[in-house]
Enzyme design. Structure first.
Site, short mmCIF file in Angstrom:
data_model
loop_
_atom_site.label_atom_id
_atom_site.label_comp_id
_atom_site.label_asym_id
_atom_site.label_seq_id
_atom_site.Cartn_x
_atom_site.Cartn_y
_atom_site.Cartn_z
CD GLU A 1 -23.02 -20.85 12.80
OE1 GLU A 1 -23.19 -20.95 14.35
OE2 GLU A 1 -23.31 -21.29 11.92
CD GLU B 1 -24.32 -24.12 9.40
OE1 GLU B 1 -25.16 -23.47 8.92
OE2 GLU B 1 -23.38 -24.51 9.87
#
Length: 1000
Positions: free
Chosen positions: A574, A672
């Site tokens: 991320e 995710e």
């Protein structure tokens, strides 16, 4: 025969044979004997025992409490468990600890009244713990010595935090003989030090370390003495070290400086090469550990030492010879595998040349091969030995992911015999020999990113077959690194993933590169690994930091590269999307952070990975746009790293009803997504004078606290969630998580048959590091939440998806992962029930041909029209769907699903199911306890939830849980380990809940 062979061998040695031919023959004979009889290569002396841990005084931090000042909220007991009274106190006011007493035989320690104020002038006494076995760390050793409780108990993440602000010394004495010192190479190897250390050997500085993910080795021959030697490792507080590093960044802070206050964590973890989650996360505690988290070894050898083996697997393509011919006929080229092995060798720390014989084989496949070889090490004592091998494809079986075939593994063994081996006595030969084995799996894997009308595809092909990736995200199995390699825990979790039909796990970038055992077991179980590098949710420095990262990546890639389970590398978690979307206030210095990003990930990490693995894809981040480069800015950062049309996404909807499938949109690959819930195991960690709700609220680290859980429950069920007792909150939170996660996962599985061609669903997260509100499907104690039971059905190779989409269209999908079948005759039956009874009101059937390794849309129904035409009230009726192979009468249903047309809040005619149960068998054999129970109802029981409460049984497994029951009776199995078969279980040990009581 062996005695005759040894006699011949001695005779040859005594004659001092000089012929190269005879020397090779001799070495092959010796090698054959050693291979057959398992003679070990290179002497490895374990230094794992009898360590001492001491609080360091001389270099002690004068006032640790000035490192970070913030307020804790300490929860105070209240009469009503649903209400929490809080008071604010500063951590500076709560540091006094009582004296500890000696409780462990063979262990001595002294605890100061205030362990934060240890001095050398007699006013305080430092902690000392003896007889430590490593791997270990300070929190483990303090607990084992009886000085503290577990850091996982109660509020101990706060109460024990001051130990993280101290400096510590691990030390030991060990004996070295004159024979040991006569060896060419005497290498002290640390496989894992956490994290900032100074290493002292016999009062001489050996070196410093600053990266827990690296292997550090030191030539120590000149440091050692015959007899007793003293080794000391000084550990600096990681909290203090991170603060000190931050103070060197004058121009800009490497953000985020600190985690959100709700994390109750520490600052600047991104400046350390340490497990990023150890300073706290939204699902985990802060446990800023220090310690020797992997083995320490003294390596003795006189020639080469094999450290790692990597390899590349290709289909063999013959090269034309000078006469225009080729080695084999062109039409036969697909019949061979070509393996290009690289053996990574070490020989001390200097440039040297070695002569010897290299012996290698793929055991039981293509015989033993040997060749004379000269090895030249570089100035660091390292070299690479290439080995090329061709294997007939007919002689080996393919390795397949879980659910698609067998996981056939073959052993490759390489061995080095120094030419001097025939001139020394038999005992000394082991120091001229080195050997290493790895498992090899014959499989191809490709991440396909082809141009599509609306973007790029993103899916994996294994052995030429497109495969939908089903799985989860893996965080460390323990917050303390030294416990994260526990084989029982790893096996338990990977078995649960395998049994739920998962074929991929993503090793998340905020944890650790997992143990060899983890990757070996993933190979065995067919669980592909999406491997992040250990960088997560932060910006990172460059400069000197890069040199440490470079060696980290080298060590880890060379260690794990050979595993067939490794599918993909990603450089971070991320960080690209965080930079693009200004998560950490990077906008002011965007140019500098973007340049740092490229140097760290593109140049350094990807550059190092490609040196040792040229075939596997490495993603720039996760999420990312994969190979799509047309939307990158001048610094190479994607304008929208979360685009659903490229690469992978992380998707967490906020304040939307995630029980409704219309909330979710398909993407190429969802790596995710998830929802929080509460675990059951609170009684194991809650102190007597503390209520469960107090501890639960304290451990909820999410910046939005539990509002996401509360919102999702109350959006669908007419309850005041926060007023419920903790057991009901646990049940409803787990049910809400299960429904939302099932709904989203089914959208992605069905999405394979839609225009986005979704080909992966990895939910967040599989496991936990403590008992706390989190996103996991398996609790810290190993018990399954409702969703883990459900995923066994959601991820089945053949399953049924029924969802009400836009405009109240009921879609019915059949999903198949089978790759060796053509169109298959199938049937579906729909039973209509009324909430007030278990009689089938109506039924409808479909027959169809199901495509293999694909999604089949069976039907789309205007649900409200159907119900209006039948005269059914959407709030009074519901449907159960069953999938059969062939006709409905040919077998039992292989999959089932449900549709509730009306919102749960307005359901009518809901009744108490009058659920009763009885044990039909209750038997313990070989310490395994098995109970069969019959559950009886007289009206539909909605989401039956079974909990075993027993003071001696903490972990158990049910054959199913959280299920809908419309049959008058069913059988459920309960199993658990029962050491000595001592524990007796009665029916009143169970608690059973249903959703009915919340809907009546």
């Amino acid at each position: 025969m062996r005695r005759i062979f040894n006699s011949i061998k001695r005779s040859l040695v005594e004659q001092q044979i000089q012929s190269n031919t005879m020397r090779v023959i001799l070495l092959l004979l010796i090698s054959f004997s050693m291979l057959r009889h398992g003679t070990e290569a290179t002497k490895i002396v374990s230094l794992n025992d009898n360590w001492i841990l001491e609080q360091e005084i001389e270099a002690y931090v004068p006032n640790f409490r000035s490192v970070k000042k913030f307020n804790w909220e300490r929860e105070i007991d209240s009469d009503n468990e649903g209400n929490v009274e809080t008071t604010t106190e500063n951590i500076e006011e709560d540091t006094t600890k009582s004296n500890a007493e000696e409780t462990t035989e063979g262990t001595t320690y002294i605890s100061t009244e205030d362990p934060t104020e240890g001095t050398t002038d007699g006013s305080g006494k430092a902690i000392k713990i003896e007889n430590i076995t490593i791997p270990s760390g300070i929190f483990t050793d303090l607990e084992n010595a009886g000085i503290t409780e577990s850091i996982l108990y109660g509020f101990n993440d706060r109460e024990l935090r001051h130990y993280s602000y101290m400096n510590w010394i691990y030390s030991k004495s060990f004996i070295v003989t004159a024979d040991d010192l006569n060896h060419e190479f005497v290498i002290l190897t640390f496989h894992g030090l956490d994290t900032i250390t100074k290493i002292i050997l016999n009062d001489q500085l050996l070196g410093n370390t600053d990266n827990m993910f690296r292997r550090f080795k030191f030539g120590v021959k000149s440091f050692l003495i015959e007899g007793e030697n003293k080794l000391a490792i000084h550990f600096e507080s990681p909290v203090v070290a991170a603060k000190n590093i931050d103070e060197t960044h004058i121009n800009r802070t490497i953000t985020p400086a600190c985690p959100p206050d709700t994390y109750k964590g520490e600052c600047h973890i991104n400046l350390l090469r340490k497990m990023q989650a150890s300073f706290a996360w939204d699902w985990g505690l802060a446990a800023p550990s220090m310690g020797i988290w992997k083995n320490v070894e003294l390596e003795l050898y006189d020639s080469l030492h094999f450290r790692d083996i990597t390899y590349e697997l290709n289909t063999f393509i013959p090269q034309p010879q000078s006469d225009g011919s080729s080695e084999i006929q062109v039409e036969e080229t697909d019949q061979f595998w070509e393996l290009d092995f690289i053996v990574h060798v070490e020989a001390g720390e200097a440039n040297m040349t070695f002569e010897g014989v290299l012996i290698y084989e793929l055991i039981n496949i293509n015989g033993t091969h040997s060749m004379n070889f000269n090895v030249h090490t570089d100035q660091y004592g390292k070299a690479e030995i290439p080995i090329n091998m061709k294997v007939n494809k007919n002689s080996v079986n393919l390795w397949w992911p879980n659910g698609y075939g067998d996981q056939q593994l073959y052993t490759f063994r390489a061995r080095w015999e120094d030419l001097r081996v025939n001139g020394v006595n038999f005992y000394s030969r082991i120091f001229l020999v080195t050997e290493k084995e790895i498992n090899v799996g014959f499989r191809t894997i490709e991440l396909v990113q082809d141009l599509m009308e609306n973007g790029l595809s993103f899916y994996f092909k294994v052995n030429g077959i497109p495969i939908f990736m089903k799985g989860s995200n893996w965080i460390p199995s323990h917050i303390l690194p030294e416990k994260s390699a526990n084989e029982d825990k790893i096996k338990e979790l990977l078995q649960a993933a395998r049994d739920a039909h998962m074929n991929m796990l993503r090793v998340w970038g905020g944890g650790v590169y997992e143990s060899d055992y983890f990757y070996n077991l993933a190979d065995k179980y067919g669980i592909l690994i999406w491997q992040d590098m250990m960088f997560a949710c932060a910006m990172y420095p460059t400069g000197d930091f890069l040199e440490s990262v470079k060696y980290e990546i080298r060590d880890q890639i060379k260690r794990i590269q050979h595993h067939p389970s490794i599918a993909l590398f990603a450089t971070n978690n991320e960080n690209e999307v965080a930079l693009r979307q200004n998560w950490y206030d990077t906008k002011q210095f965007y140019k500098e952070f973007a340049e740092d990003y490229n140097v760290l990930y593109r140049t350094t990490i990807i550059g190092e990975i490609r040196k040792y693995d040229k075939k596997r894809t490495t993603l720039l981040s996760s999420p990312s746009n994969g190979n799509w480069n047309k939307d990158r800015d001048d610094y190479g950062i994607s304008m929208d790293p979360q685009s659903a049309h490229f690469g992978d996404i992380h998707f967490y909807p906020m304040n939307t009803n995630s029980w409704n499938p219309t909330t979710f949109h398909t993407a190429r690959f969802a790596s995710e997504y998830g929802f929080q819930s509460y675990p059951q195991g609170w009684k194991e960690v809650t102190p007597e004078n503390v209520t469960v709700m107090n501890l639960l609220n304290y451990r909820q680290h999410h910046p939005l606290n539990s509002t996401l859980i509360t919102y999702l429950v109350q959006e669908n069920i007419n309850v005041n969630f926060e007023s419920l007792n903790w057991e009901d909150q646990v049940y409803l939170s787990q049910l809400s998580q299960a429904i939302a996660l099932k709904t989203e996962t089914e959208v992605y599985r069905a999405g394979r048959g839609e225009f986005m061609y979704t080909m992966g669903a990895l939910y967040w997260q599989l496991n936990d590091v403590w008992v706390a509100p989190s996103w996991s499907s398996i609790e810290y104690n190993g018990n399954f939440k409702i969703i883990q039971y459900w995923m066994e059905s959601v991820f089945r190779p053949i399953t049924l998806i029924t969802q009400v989409r836009l405009l109240n269209k009921l879609t019915i999908y059949a999903v198949s992962d089978e790759i060796k079948v053509g169109p298959k005759p199938m049937s579906i039956k729909m039973n209509v029930y009324k909430w007030s009874g278990i009689e089938v009101i109506d039924t409808q059937s479909w027959t169809f041909e199901m495509k293999g390794n694909d999604v089949t849309l069976v039907d789309t129904i205007d649900l409200y029209k159907y119900m209006n035409d039948k005269g059914y009230d959407v709030y009074e009726y519901f449907m159960m769907f069953y999938l059969y192979e062939g006709s409905q009468n040919s077998s039992n249903a292989i999959a089932a699903n449900f549709v509730f047309p009306g919102n749960y809040q307005y359901l009518k005619s809901m009744k108490d199911p009058n659920l009763t149960y009885e044990f039909t068998t209750n038997k313990c054999e070989n310490e395994q306890h098995r109970i069969s129970m019959t559950i009886n109802i007289d009206s539909p029981a909605l989401f039956v939830f079974i909990v075993l409460e027993h003071p001696e049984i903490k972990q158990y497994k049910l054959s199913k849980n959280g299920f809908i029951q419309v049959e008058p009776f069913i059988t459920v199995q309960l199993t658990f380990s029962n050491p000595g078969c001592r524990s007796s279980i009665k029916a009143d040990s169970l608690k059973i809940k249903t959703l009915n009581k919340f809907l009546m």
